[in-house]
Design an enzyme around this catalytic site. Structure first.
Site, PDB file in Angstrom:
ATOM      1  N   ASP A 283       0.874  -1.178   0.000  1.00  0.00           N
ATOM      2  CA  ASP A 283       0.000   0.000   0.000  1.00  0.00           C
ATOM      3  C   ASP A 283       0.913   1.231   0.000  1.00  0.00           C
ATOM      4  OD1 ASP A 283      -2.130   1.700  -0.030  1.00  0.00           O
ATOM      5  OD2 ASP A 283      -3.197   0.754   1.615  1.00  0.00           O
TER       6      ASP A 283
HETATM    7  C1  NOJ Z   1      -3.887   4.049   0.125  1.00  0.00           C
HETATM    8  C2  NOJ Z   1      -5.074   3.151   0.169  1.00  0.00           C
HETATM    9  O1  NOJ Z   1      -5.093   2.410   1.375  1.00  0.00           O
HETATM   10  C3  NOJ Z   1      -5.159   2.187  -0.996  1.00  0.00           C
HETATM   11  O2  NOJ Z   1      -6.365   1.485  -0.933  1.00  0.00           O
HETATM   12  C4  NOJ Z   1      -5.013   2.944  -2.284  1.00  0.00           C
HETATM   13  O3  NOJ Z   1      -5.183   2.072  -3.365  1.00  0.00           O
HETATM   14  C5  NOJ Z   1      -3.670   3.615  -2.285  1.00  0.00           C
HETATM   15  N1  NOJ Z   1      -3.602   4.562  -1.203  1.00  0.00           N
HETATM   16  C6  NOJ Z   1      -3.368   4.324  -3.604  1.00  0.00           C
HETATM   17  O4  NOJ Z   1      -4.124   5.462  -3.715  1.00  0.00           O
END
Ligand code: NOJ
Length: 744
Positions: A283
């Site tokens: 993530d």
């Molecule tokens: C953080 C989020 O938790 C995730 O779900 C997302 O895809 C990413 N950022 C990218 O934006």
């Protein structure tokens, strides 16, 4: 000279000859040309400098990133907006790097790109798998036309805590419903073939446990048993894997003491036990966050831990790009892991067709209007199917000639109904409820007033939405309009920017001055219809629930929410949504979900010694699966009988009313004794969404196999234990009659 040779070697992989070779052959033919740094480069993902969906890391300035891109040290980018930008960046990757390997362009296409469907939790309330798959497909069609080829969706995290803001992004509390929706969304995004330029790679996220963050606070600790992991949390991930999802994403949280991004056991489960062959991406910054977790001493160690936990791609930590090659040279990470990761990324590029045509997804820039969008009709249809009628004493549907006052902060809102998880759609492009009602019933005999200002200032994705709790100006205008009309439609709720990432809340009550506003209106108007906008289960005080005539839950219904809700209010369609998550009476009951285990003292009893609260009931305000229609649908007693190796569970369902309805007929089971592990008081094992004409009755039949009733042990083995089972064919999780049978 060397560059020319190598470039042509990569181009060979795109030639007609190479196109006939198996993808694995083509991947290897590229891999063998790559230096260690270039392989690590495939494992590096950067934000595209425009829209950030997370905090910026140190050293991530545009100049450095561009240099890295030219060096061939970037495998993918996210958040690049618009065909021109995509093309420009792809051109650098293809024409200015040594090997010319194209980038994958990722983005959070969560419930649409510009044309927004209802938020995912709302979509789940439709229990309409085809419509949900179509919505994902539409999102892919629109996003790919802007040059994108990878969405970070679906989020398949089960959550039972409405304080957690991201509950809006999932399919609710139930592993069975969550699994079916996970499959539908993967199918929708990815289509038949990943290399279809209208489909995009999907991503099952967040692996794992993110929805169980303690106290509903985002990014918080997760501590869950293996039993819960295998029976509740993993099933939707397994379903997504089986549906062929191309990628998985790690979660931010620690799980049972280890950050998910550095958790080798999780990776082994995914890649060895389940045989997942796609890409596992971190993530945003989750590799680097292992330092804050107190698991890694520095970014280099974090890179080592993540790589050894087989995280194939580092999203925005800048950890792999800086340290992974040296870690390999120092013998701390095996080069075979880097090869494996680079191979997975390259394979995805081949599967998407990017190696054959890096620009294939860039086909349609141009202007966008909500009403002319080719996906608007589907978005509206799903918004209509997602809304849940929570209460109706007969006031709904409305009659065209009534004098109505449309009041409350959501009455004319054009931004909040879009939710906040929309990287690419234009602000204020939702059709408001007011616009919808004008479209559906006309403007005559309708007054409008929004009331006190809801938010203190402008809102945006990275900042807190601050609520006005003091300035009551505007209240009087609402009360006056409501008092003079025959009916008040009070459009209230939380703002779209109150749920989503990092938007946890302690209170599930209507924020700001809204409860006061409703009570003021109730003093002057006895016919009140509440339209509730929400990204999570919310709590309405008893006095309000009792006094209002009807409550229609609109969620954040997306671009076409206004006309959709207006159609329901005016009876153009009967509401058919069913709650995919329990609505508690009080925050103190959380976590509250229907599929709980009974206790040793289920009660009730006269003495105090049973499992309960001294200051309120155990039961929810609205149970899982609940939702009313404009008709009465009756369920005859459930019957069960053995049919060979399976059980046939049936019930006669009848539409007793005068309007056609879509009914979501739900099948629940209970396994009364299990030595594999205690079983929930009820467990959803099937459902069918059927249309019933007025007066129509239908025998609903479900065939149940032993497999559907199997239980996962704490070791992850699925087993079926014969014994006594009860079944309910029911309109929701707290209704219906049961039939029992001994399964020998
Ligand atoms: C953080 C989020 O938790 C995730 O779900 C997302 O895809 C990413 N950022 C990218 O934006």
């Amino acid at each position: 000279m060397k560059k020319v040779f190598l470039l042509s070697a990569v181009l060979v992989t795109a030639s007609a000859f190479a196109q006939k070779q198996p993808t694995a052959w083509r991947v290897d033919s590229v891999l063998q040309l790559m230096t260690l740094e270039e392989k690590v480069g495939q494992m590096n993902q950067y934000n595209g400098f425009w829209n950030a969906t997370g905090p910026a890391p140190e050293g991530g300035d545009a100049a450095t990133k561009y240099q890295h891109l030219r060096n061939g040290w970037v495998g993918s980018v996210l958040n690049v907006q618009g065909v021109e930008e995509v093309r420009a960046m792809q051109r650098v990757a293809v024409e200015e790097t040594r090997l010319g390997i194209p980038l994958i362009f990722g983005c959070d296409v969560i419930h649409g790109y510009k044309t927004l469907s209802p938020i995912p939790l709302a979509e789940a309330a439709s229990w309409d798998l085809e419509a949900i798959a179509k919505s994902a497909h539409n999102g892919a069609e629109e996003a790919t036309s802007y040059g994108l080829n990878w969405t970070f969706a679906p989020m398949v995290d089960i959550s039972r805590d409405p304080r957690w803001g991201r509950i809006m992004e999932g399919a609710g509390e139930d592993p069975y419903l969550g699994s079916r929706i996970a499959e539908a969304r993967v199918r929708g995004f990815q289509g038949e073939q990943l290399n279809d330029p209208r489909s995009m790679a999907a991503c099952a996220k967040h692996f794992a446990g993110y929805g169980f963050s303690e106290a509903g606070r985002d990014y918080n600790t997760v501590d869950v048993s293996d039993y819960t992991l295998y029976n509740v949390i993993y099933p939707p991930f397994q379903a997504a894997k089986k549906a062929g999802v191309a990628t998985f994403m790690n979660s931010f949280n620690t799980m049972n003491g280890i950050p998910a991004t550095g958790n080798q056991a999780l990776a082994e489960l995914l890649k060895e036990d389940w045989g997942f062959e796609g890409v596992l991406v971190s993530d945003w910054g989750s590799v680097g966050e292992m330092i804050a977790h107190g698991y890694a001493r520095n970014l280099k160690e974090a890179a080592e831990q993540a790589a050894n936990a087989r995280c194939d791609m580092d999203m925005e930590s800048l950890a792999y790009v800086q340290f992974l090659a040296s870690l390999v040279r120092e013998g701390k990470v095996s080069e075979s892991l880097v090869d494996d990761a680079a191979r997975r990324v390259l394979k995805l590029k081949f599967d998407l067709g990017l190696m054959d045509d890096p620009y294939r997804y860039c086909n349609r820039p141009g202007s966008w209007e909500p009403t002319t969008s080719p996906w608007a009709a589907d978005a509206q249809e799903l918004a209509e199917k997602s809304a849940v009628l929570l209460k109706n004493n007969g006031i709904l549907p409305l009659v065209k000639k009534q004098a109505i006052a449309l009041v409350g902060p959501m009455a004319q809102e054009k931004n909040s109904p879009l939710g906040n998880w929309r990287v690419s759609s234009d602000d204020f492009t939702a059709l408001s409820l007011y616009e919808g009602l004008v479209q559906v019933r006309g403007e005559k005999r309708m007054t409008v007033a929004s009331g006190p200002v809801f938010l203190k200032g402008p809102i945006s994705f990275p900042f807190e939405a601050e609520i006005n709790t003091t300035d009551t100006s505007g209240m009087h205008a609402v009360v006056k309009a409501a008092g003079e009309a025959e009916i008040a439609i009070l459009a209230v709720g939380e703002h779209g920017f109150h749920s989503g990432e990092a938007r946890s809340r302690m209170s599930l009550h209507l924020p700001g001055l809204q409860e006061q506003l409703i009570r003021e209106v109730l003093k002057v108007q006895e016919h009140v219809v509440l339209v509730l906008y929400a990204g999570r289960p919310m709590i309405l005080p008893d006095d309000i629930t009792e006094q209002v005539d009807a409550i229609l839950l609109a969620w954040q219904p997306g671009t076409m929410g206004g006309p959709a809700i207006a159609n329901l209010l005016m009876g153009k369609r009967s509401p058919s949504g069913r709650l995919p998550v329990t609505f508690p009476r009080s925050e103190g009951q959380i976590p509250l979900y229907y599929g709980a285990y009974t206790t040793g003292r289920p009660g009730p009893s006269d003495a105090v010694f049973w499992s309960h609260y001294g200051d309120g009931p155990n039961t929810p305000a609205y149970p899982f699966g609940y939702g009313l229609t404009y008709s009465t649908v009756t369920y005859a007693a459930t019957q069960v009988k053995q049919m060979g190796d399976s059980m046939a569970v049936t019930a006669l369902v009848k539409n007793e009313g005068k309007v056609a309805v879509d009914e979501v007929v739900q099948l629940y089971a209970r396994d009364h004794h299990s030595r594999l592990g205690v079983q929930p008081v009820r467990r959803l094992i099937g459902f069918q969404r059927v249309t019933l004409k007025p007066g129509e009755e239908r025998m609903m039949t479900f065939s149940v196999t032993a497999d559907q009733l199997s239980v996962a042990t704490s070791e992850g083995e699925r087993m079926f234990e014969p014994g006594t089972f009860s079944f309910w064919v029911a309109p929701h999780s707290a209704a219906g009659t049961s039939a029992s049978i001994d399964w020998k």
